[in-house]
Motif scaffolding. Structure first.
Motif, PDB file in Angstrom:
ATOM      1  N   SER A  50       0.960  -1.074   0.102  1.00  0.00           N
ATOM      2  CA  SER A  50      -0.227   0.035  -0.143  1.00  0.00           C
ATOM      3  C   SER A  50       0.792   1.138  -0.126  1.00  0.00           C
ATOM      4  O   SER A  50       0.721   2.295  -0.907  1.00  0.00           O
ATOM      5  CB  SER A  50      -1.017  -0.047   1.353  1.00  0.00           C
ATOM      6  OG  SER A  50      -1.500   1.207   1.207  1.00  0.00           O
ATOM      7  N   SER A  51       1.812   1.297   0.955  1.00  0.00           N
ATOM      8  CA  SER A  51       2.841   2.279   0.710  1.00  0.00           C
ATOM      9  C   SER A  51       3.555   2.588  -0.435  1.00  0.00           C
ATOM     10  O   SER A  51       3.540   3.657  -0.879  1.00  0.00           O
ATOM     11  CB  SER A  51       3.744   2.266   1.976  1.00  0.00           C
ATOM     12  OG  SER A  51       4.725   3.228   2.052  1.00  0.00           O
ATOM     13  N   SER A  52       4.054   1.577  -1.094  1.00  0.00           N
ATOM     14  CA  SER A  52       4.692   1.468  -2.373  1.00  0.00           C
ATOM     15  C   SER A  52       3.648   2.196  -3.222  1.00  0.00           C
ATOM     16  O   SER A  52       3.981   3.040  -3.985  1.00  0.00           O
ATOM     17  CB  SER A  52       5.139   0.351  -2.766  1.00  0.00           C
ATOM     18  OG  SER A  52       5.652   0.278  -4.108  1.00  0.00           O
ATOM     19  N   ALA A  53       2.413   1.683  -3.583  1.00  0.00           N
ATOM     20  CA  ALA A  53       1.452   2.214  -4.462  1.00  0.00           C
ATOM     21  C   ALA A  53       1.390   3.698  -4.195  1.00  0.00           C
ATOM     22  O   ALA A  53       1.295   4.579  -5.026  1.00  0.00           O
ATOM     23  CB  ALA A  53       0.027   1.567  -4.342  1.00  0.00           C
ATOM     24  N   GLN A  54       1.016   4.028  -2.835  1.00  0.00           N
ATOM     25  CA  GLN A  54       0.782   5.542  -2.436  1.00  0.00           C
ATOM     26  C   GLN A  54       2.076   6.234  -3.018  1.00  0.00           C
ATOM     27  O   GLN A  54       1.907   7.353  -3.562  1.00  0.00           O
ATOM     28  CB  GLN A  54       0.509   5.686  -1.181  1.00  0.00           C
ATOM     29  CG  GLN A  54      -0.899   5.167  -0.676  1.00  0.00           C
ATOM     30  CD  GLN A  54      -0.964   4.910   0.766  1.00  0.00           C
ATOM     31  OE1 GLN A  54      -0.312   5.538   1.545  1.00  0.00           O
ATOM     32  NE2 GLN A  54      -2.354   4.492   1.298  1.00  0.00           N
ATOM     33  N   SER A  55       3.278   6.011  -2.576  1.00  0.00           N
ATOM     34  CA  SER A  55       4.203   6.478  -3.070  1.00  0.00           C
ATOM     35  C   SER A  55       4.409   6.650  -4.518  1.00  0.00           C
ATOM     36  O   SER A  55       4.886   7.886  -5.159  1.00  0.00           O
ATOM     37  CB  SER A  55       5.813   5.706  -2.353  1.00  0.00           C
ATOM     38  OG  SER A  55       6.998   6.462  -2.896  1.00  0.00           O
ATOM     39  N   SER A  56       4.445   5.630  -5.407  1.00  0.00           N
ATOM     40  CA  SER A  56       4.215   5.716  -6.805  1.00  0.00           C
ATOM     41  C   SER A  56       3.405   6.571  -7.338  1.00  0.00           C
ATOM     42  O   SER A  56       3.758   7.412  -8.267  1.00  0.00           O
ATOM     43  CB  SER A  56       3.964   4.365  -7.336  1.00  0.00           C
ATOM     44  OG  SER A  56       4.278   4.213  -8.667  1.00  0.00           O
ATOM     45  N   GLU A  57       2.140   6.844  -6.584  1.00  0.00           N
ATOM     46  CA  GLU A  57       1.256   7.569  -7.195  1.00  0.00           C
ATOM     47  C   GLU A  57       1.550   9.057  -6.800  1.00  0.00           C
ATOM     48  O   GLU A  57       1.303  10.113  -7.783  1.00  0.00           O
ATOM     49  CB  GLU A  57      -0.217   7.369  -6.577  1.00  0.00           C
ATOM     50  CG  GLU A  57      -1.507   8.216  -7.272  1.00  0.00           C
ATOM     51  CD  GLU A  57      -2.773   7.501  -7.097  1.00  0.00           C
ATOM     52  OE1 GLU A  57      -3.688   8.090  -7.437  1.00  0.00           O
ATOM     53  OE2 GLU A  57      -2.846   6.404  -6.264  1.00  0.00           O
ATOM     54  N   ALA A  58       2.119   9.338  -5.530  1.00  0.00           N
ATOM     55  CA  ALA A  58       2.567  10.609  -5.294  1.00  0.00           C
ATOM     56  C   ALA A  58       3.987  11.084  -6.167  1.00  0.00           C
ATOM     57  O   ALA A  58       3.854  12.478  -6.624  1.00  0.00           O
ATOM     58  CB  ALA A  58       3.158  10.571  -3.753  1.00  0.00           C
ATOM     59  N   GLU A  59       4.813  10.213  -6.652  1.00  0.00           N
ATOM     60  CA  GLU A  59       5.780  10.599  -7.575  1.00  0.00           C
ATOM     61  C   GLU A  59       5.107  10.973  -8.836  1.00  0.00           C
ATOM     62  O   GLU A  59       5.631  11.941  -9.557  1.00  0.00           O
ATOM     63  CB  GLU A  59       6.610   9.296  -7.705  1.00  0.00           C
ATOM     64  CG  GLU A  59       7.380   9.161  -6.382  1.00  0.00           C
ATOM     65  CD  GLU A  59       8.389   7.797  -6.576  1.00  0.00           C
ATOM     66  OE1 GLU A  59       8.222   7.238  -7.800  1.00  0.00           O
ATOM     67  OE2 GLU A  59       8.905   7.382  -5.640  1.00  0.00           O
ATOM     68  N   PHE A  60       3.896  10.222  -9.377  1.00  0.00           N
ATOM     69  CA  PHE A  60       3.310  10.638 -10.683  1.00  0.00           C
ATOM     70  C   PHE A  60       2.948  11.871 -10.456  1.00  0.00           C
ATOM     71  O   PHE A  60       3.084  12.677 -11.671  1.00  0.00           O
ATOM     72  CB  PHE A  60       2.552   9.627 -10.783  1.00  0.00           C
ATOM     73  CG  PHE A  60       1.565   9.734 -12.019  1.00  0.00           C
ATOM     74  CD1 PHE A  60       1.965   9.468 -13.366  1.00  0.00           C
ATOM     75  CD2 PHE A  60       0.196  10.124 -12.005  1.00  0.00           C
ATOM     76  CE1 PHE A  60       1.255   9.444 -14.591  1.00  0.00           C
ATOM     77  CE2 PHE A  60      -0.607  10.566 -13.056  1.00  0.00           C
ATOM     78  CZ  PHE A  60      -0.073  10.122 -14.378  1.00  0.00           C
ATOM     79  N   VAL A  61       2.151  12.341  -9.449  1.00  0.00           N
ATOM     80  CA  VAL A  61       1.478  13.705  -9.444  1.00  0.00           C
ATOM     81  C   VAL A  61       2.453  14.651  -9.530  1.00  0.00           C
ATOM     82  O   VAL A  61       2.572  15.802 -10.065  1.00  0.00           O
ATOM     83  CB  VAL A  61       0.532  13.782  -8.136  1.00  0.00           C
ATOM     84  CG1 VAL A  61       0.039  14.937  -7.888  1.00  0.00           C
ATOM     85  CG2 VAL A  61      -0.423  12.730  -8.259  1.00  0.00           C
ATOM     86  N   LYS A  62       3.806  14.227  -8.735  1.00  0.00           N
ATOM     87  CA  LYS A  62       4.958  15.362  -8.635  1.00  0.00           C
ATOM     88  C   LYS A  62       5.611  15.385 -10.039  1.00  0.00           C
ATOM     89  O   LYS A  62       5.676  16.764 -10.490  1.00  0.00           O
ATOM     90  CB  LYS A  62       5.969  14.853  -7.888  1.00  0.00           C
ATOM     91  CG  LYS A  62       7.209  15.831  -7.476  1.00  0.00           C
ATOM     92  CD  LYS A  62       8.109  15.032  -6.780  1.00  0.00           C
ATOM     93  CE  LYS A  62       9.462  15.804  -6.500  1.00  0.00           C
ATOM     94  NZ  LYS A  62      10.438  15.371  -5.691  1.00  0.00           N
ATOM     95  N   GLN A  63       5.382  14.665 -10.727  1.00  0.00           N
ATOM     96  CA  GLN A  63       5.995  14.839 -12.118  1.00  0.00           C
ATOM     97  C   GLN A  63       5.175  15.372 -13.021  1.00  0.00           C
ATOM     98  O   GLN A  63       5.545  16.123 -13.955  1.00  0.00           O
ATOM     99  CB  GLN A  63       6.379  13.252 -12.828  1.00  0.00           C
ATOM    100  CG  GLN A  63       6.998  13.165 -14.053  1.00  0.00           C
ATOM    101  CD  GLN A  63       7.703  11.893 -14.446  1.00  0.00           C
ATOM    102  OE1 GLN A  63       7.082  10.844 -13.672  1.00  0.00           O
ATOM    103  NE2 GLN A  63       8.242  11.693 -15.329  1.00  0.00           N
ATOM    104  N   LEU A  64       3.791  15.044 -12.771  1.00  0.00           N
ATOM    105  CA  LEU A  64       2.649  16.127 -13.684  1.00  0.00           C
ATOM    106  C   LEU A  64       2.871  17.236 -13.157  1.00  0.00           C
ATOM    107  O   LEU A  64       2.750  18.142 -14.019  1.00  0.00           O
ATOM    108  CB  LEU A  64       1.503  15.484 -12.884  1.00  0.00           C
ATOM    109  CG  LEU A  64       0.241  16.205 -13.751  1.00  0.00           C
ATOM    110  CD1 LEU A  64       0.250  16.152 -15.160  1.00  0.00           C
ATOM    111  CD2 LEU A  64      -0.972  15.598 -13.197  1.00  0.00           C
TER     112      LEU A  64
END
Length: 355
Positions: free
Chosen positions: A44-58
Motif C-alpha cells: 500500500s505504501s509503495s502504491a501511494q508513493s508511486s502515485e505521489a511521484e506521478f503527481v509530482k512529475q505531472l
C-alpha cells in the motif's frame, strides 16, 4: 507404588512438551500474520508513493507547459485485475511505454495506468486506441475504462487534474466506436447484414470469400466449475483475440447460438491455414477470471466460395457441417468442408437463412 512418581514425572514432561509446542505454533502464527500485514502495508505504501511521484512529475510537466504554452493530457486507464500493475517493470507497463512517444509518461498503480501526454483532446482518441491494442495483446480479457483531464481546459493543478481523470473513468472504447463495422466485433444481426454485403461485393469483383465457424470446446464445463460469468469473460477474450487475428476489413461476429464466425476475402485453403493459426493462438491465451487463470481451446469448420457454393447461407451450412464433424471426432481441430453443400444439415443454433 514406587513407579507412580516416575509415571507422573514422565506425564508432566510430555505435557510440558505439548504446551511448549502449542506456544511455538501460536508464536509462529502470530509472526506470519505480522509478516502478511507488513507486506500489505508495504504494498500500500509503495502504491501511494508511486502515485505521489506521478503527481509530482505531472506538476513538473505542467510548469513546463505553462512556460511553453503547450497542452497536457492526463489519462487514467482502469479495469485491470487487483495487484496486476504494482511493479513499474510489469509487462503491461513496459509494453505500453514502448508504444508511446519518448517524452510521454506512463506509471502503474495497482488497478490502473496513469499517463501524462503532451497532447490535446483532438489527438487523444488515436493515442488511446494504440494503448488499447497494446494492452489487449498482453491481456485480451480486460475491459478498459478511461478518464481524461486536459490542461488548461480542466484546470492547472496536478492533484486536481489527476483526481478528475480518475473520477471520470468510463468504458473505453465508447459503444458507438465498437458499433462500426470495420475492426468491430459484430452482433448476430450486424453479422448477417454485413456478411451479405461482403459476399456480394467480392462476388461481383470475382474475389473469393471464405468463412470460418468456430466454438469453444467444452464451454459448459467452465460454467459448471467457475460460474456463468466465466463464460462471458471467455467469450469476450476470444472475441478480442479473433478481432486482432485477422485483417481490419474481415468480419468477426457471433451467431445467435454463440458460435463465432469470421468472413474472409481469401481461398478456403488459405482460410484453413488462418484457422490453424487461430487455434494455436487461442491455446496460448491466459484468461484472468476472479482468482483463476483459464485456458481454452476451440474447434473450427471452414468453407469457401466458389468451391463450396455461391451464397453466404450455403457457406454457413458447409462450415457448420465441418464443425459438427469435428465435434463427432474430437476437439481442438479445424476442418475444411469437403462434401456437397446441399447435403449439409441446417445448423442447430443459427439459420443459414439469416444470410
Amino acid at each position: 507404588m514406587s513407579g507412580i512418581p516416575f509415571i507422573l514425572s514422565a506425564a508432566l514432561q510430555v505435557l510440558g512438551v505439548i504446551v511448549v509446542s502449542f506456544a511455538g505454533i501460536a508464536v509462529l502464527a502470530s509472526y506470519l500474520r505480522h509478516e502478511e500485514q507488513a507486506d500489505a502495508a508495504a504494498d500500500s505504501s509503495s502504491a501511494q508513493s508511486s502515485e505521489a511521484e506521478f503527481v509530482k512529475q505531472l506538476g513538473e510537466t505542467l510548469r513546463s507547459a505553462r512556460r511553453d504554452r503547450c497542452p497536457v493530457a492526463v489519462v487514467s486507464l482502469g479495469g485491470f485485475p487487483e495487484g496486476f500493475l504494482l511493479s513499474p517493470e510489469s509487462e503491461v507497463v513496459q509494453t505500453v511505454r514502448a508504444a508511446l512517444r519518448r517524452d510521454d509518461v506512463v506509471s502503474g498503480f495497482d488497478t490502473r495506468l496513469g499517463f501524462i501526454l503532451g497532447a490535446g483532446k483532438d489527438v487523444l482518441p488515436g493515442i488511446l486506441k494504440r494503448v488499447q491494442e497494446v494492452v489487449r495483446r498482453v491481456q485480451p480479457a480486460i475491459q478498459l475504462r478511461a478518464g481524461i483531464a486536459v490542461y488548461p481546459e480542466d484546470g492547472d493543478r496536478a492533484g486536481d487534474l489527476w483526481s478528475r481523470a480518475m473520477s471520470s473513468e468510463t468504458e473505453w472504447p465508447p459503444v458507438n466506436v465498437m458499433e462500426r463495422t470495420a475492426g468491430a466485433i459484430l452482433t448476430a444481426s450486424q453479422l448477417a447484414a454485413e456478411g451479405r454485403k461482403f459476399f456480394v461485393r467480392r462476388e461481383k469483383n470475382g474475389e473469393p470469400v471464405s468463412l470460418i465457424v468456430l466454438d469453444v470446446d467444452f464451454l459448459p464445463r467452465y460454467a459448471e466449475r467457475y460460474g456463468g460469468e466465466a463464460v462471458d469473460v471467455i467469450q469476450r477474450a476470444l472475441g478480442l483475440f479473433l478481432r486482432g487475428a485477422v485483417r481490419v476489413n474481415d468480419l468477426v461476429g457471433r451467431f445467435e447460438g454463440g458460435e463465432w464466425a469470421i468472413v474472409l476475402s481469401c481461398r478456403p485453403q488459405a482460410a484453413l491455414q488462418i484457422a490453424g493459426r487461430i487455434l494455436e493462438g487461442v491455446k496460448a491465451l491466459s484468461i484472468v477470471h476472479a482468482d483463476s487463470t483459464l485456458k481454452i481451446a476451440v474447434s473450427a469448420g471452414v468453407a469457401g466460395s466458389p468451391e463450396n457454393g455461391r451464397a453466404m447461407g450455403v457457406l454457413v451450412e458447409a462450415a457448420s457441417s465441418a464443425l459438427r464433424e469435428i465435434r463427432a471426432q474430437g476437439r481442438g481441430l479445424c476442418l475444411l468442408y469437403q462434401g456437397t453443400p446441399k447435403s449439409a444439415n441446417p445448423p442447430k443454433d443459427h439459420s443459414a437463412s439469416a444470410f
